[in-house]
Scaffold this active site. Structure first.
Site, PDB file in Angstrom:
ATOM      1  N   CYS A  95     -49.755 -49.211  -3.213  1.00  0.00           N
ATOM      2  CA  CYS A  95     -48.808 -48.571  -2.296  1.00  0.00           C
ATOM      3  C   CYS A  95     -49.164 -48.869  -0.837  1.00  0.00           C
ATOM      4  O   CYS A  95     -48.998 -49.985  -0.390  1.00  0.00           O
ATOM      5  CB  CYS A  95     -48.717 -47.068  -2.591  1.00  0.00           C
ATOM      6  SG  CYS A  95     -47.235 -46.288  -1.892  1.00  0.00           S
ATOM      7  N   HIS A 198     -47.775 -46.528  -8.262  1.00  0.00           N
ATOM      8  CA  HIS A 198     -49.052 -45.817  -8.388  1.00  0.00           C
ATOM      9  C   HIS A 198     -49.543 -45.826  -9.836  1.00  0.00           C
ATOM     10  O   HIS A 198     -49.398 -44.847 -10.562  1.00  0.00           O
ATOM     11  CB  HIS A 198     -48.896 -44.370  -7.909  1.00  0.00           C
ATOM     12  CG  HIS A 198     -48.889 -44.232  -6.428  1.00  0.00           C
ATOM     13  ND1 HIS A 198     -50.040 -44.059  -5.686  1.00  0.00           N
ATOM     14  CD2 HIS A 198     -47.860 -44.259  -5.538  1.00  0.00           C
ATOM     15  CE1 HIS A 198     -49.726 -43.974  -4.407  1.00  0.00           C
ATOM     16  NE2 HIS A 198     -48.411 -44.094  -4.297  1.00  0.00           N
ATOM     17  N   GLU A 200     -52.444 -45.457 -10.972  1.00  0.00           N
ATOM     18  CA  GLU A 200     -53.478 -44.444 -11.222  1.00  0.00           C
ATOM     19  C   GLU A 200     -52.886 -43.107 -11.663  1.00  0.00           C
ATOM     20  O   GLU A 200     -53.590 -42.262 -12.239  1.00  0.00           O
ATOM     21  CB  GLU A 200     -54.345 -44.257  -9.963  1.00  0.00           C
ATOM     22  CG  GLU A 200     -53.773 -43.358  -8.889  1.00  0.00           C
ATOM     23  CD  GLU A 200     -52.641 -43.967  -8.073  1.00  0.00           C
ATOM     24  OE1 GLU A 200     -52.072 -43.256  -7.226  1.00  0.00           O
ATOM     25  OE2 GLU A 200     -52.321 -45.156  -8.279  1.00  0.00           O
TER      26      GLU A 200
END
Length: 243
Positions: A95, A198, A200
């Site tokens: 990002c 994202h 994660e």
């Protein structure tokens, strides 16, 4: 990532689950301390951030919708990228991290998608949500292999994005509205990938997990042959960073 510890720990978990050992880097290091820290590591994750990249770095006077820049974060990421791209160590930039990677290599940013891109899909959640979900079209290569095909569904939480790709970066994926969603480093021996979503935050998603596994795999390569890399006499020519 002051004030965002819960978000930050998701990156630590993702690296551990991929088989790596995460090491946190302070944003308060001097240039010399940062260089020593980078030398001791085998790969790097540049995480997201609530900040926006300093617009003067890519020739913009700024935008009314832009968040304030984080100078310490930019200093730290620039130092890590200088080391990683010159030494061939891998980078996964997420990002804001992907946007910083692009600006570091003299690319530009779209500063506010809703006001600058006609018919844009939802990239920032809106309506009280903290992220959106949308499809991406992957433009071949290893990213498609990790995704298991040319299309994937990703999460999204950003109002800025890559504009003109930086030197040595190729577009690897786009959203349905044309927004660049992934960038691949092509100008050196190392592996570097910037993704606008994202991974994660998607611990159960095979594609997201594959991204961190690839980072760890590439880091393991740099760890087992440091002498060969340092003693080869080869230097990678690349643009100086835009600071």
């Amino acid at each position: 990532m002051q004030g965002c510890r819960g978000a930050y720990t998701k990156y630590l978990r993702a690296v551990r689950e991929a088989g790596g050992e995460p090491v946190e880097i302070s944003l308060a290091l001097s240039a010399a301390e940062l260089e020593r820290a980078a030398e001791a590591l085998d790969g790097f994750v540049l995480p997201g951030s609530p900040a926006d990249v300093e617009p003067r770095r890519f020739g913009s006077p700024g935008h009314t919708k832009s968040a304030l820049p984080d100078k310490r974060r930019e200093h730290t990421d620039d130092g890590l990228l200088d080391h990683a791209l010159a030494s061939g160590k891998p980078v996964l930039a997420v990002c804001y991290g992907a946007q910083l990677l692009n600006v570091h290599l003299h690319g530009t940013l779209t500063e506010d998608i809703p006001s600058e891109v006609r018919h844009a899909v939802d990239h920032d959640g809106g309506a009280g949500r903290n992220e959106a979900l949308h499809s991406i079209r992957i433009e071949g290569g290893e990213l498609a292999e990790m995704a298991g095909g040319p299309r994937a569904r990703v999460n999204s939480s950003h109002h800025q994005s890559v504009g003109k790709p930086g030197r040595g970066l190729r577009v690897a994926a786009r959203a349905p509205d044309g927004i660049i969603e992934a960038l691949q480093w092509t100008a050196g021996p190392g592996w570097a990938l910037g993704v606008q979503w994202h991974p994660e935050r998607m611990p159960e998603d095979p594609f997201a997990a594959a991204l961190f596994r690839r980072l760890v795999k590439e880091a393991q390569k740099t760890a087992v042959k440091p002498k060969q890399r340092q003693g080869s006499g080869r230097r990678v020519r690349r643009p100086k960073s835009s600071r």
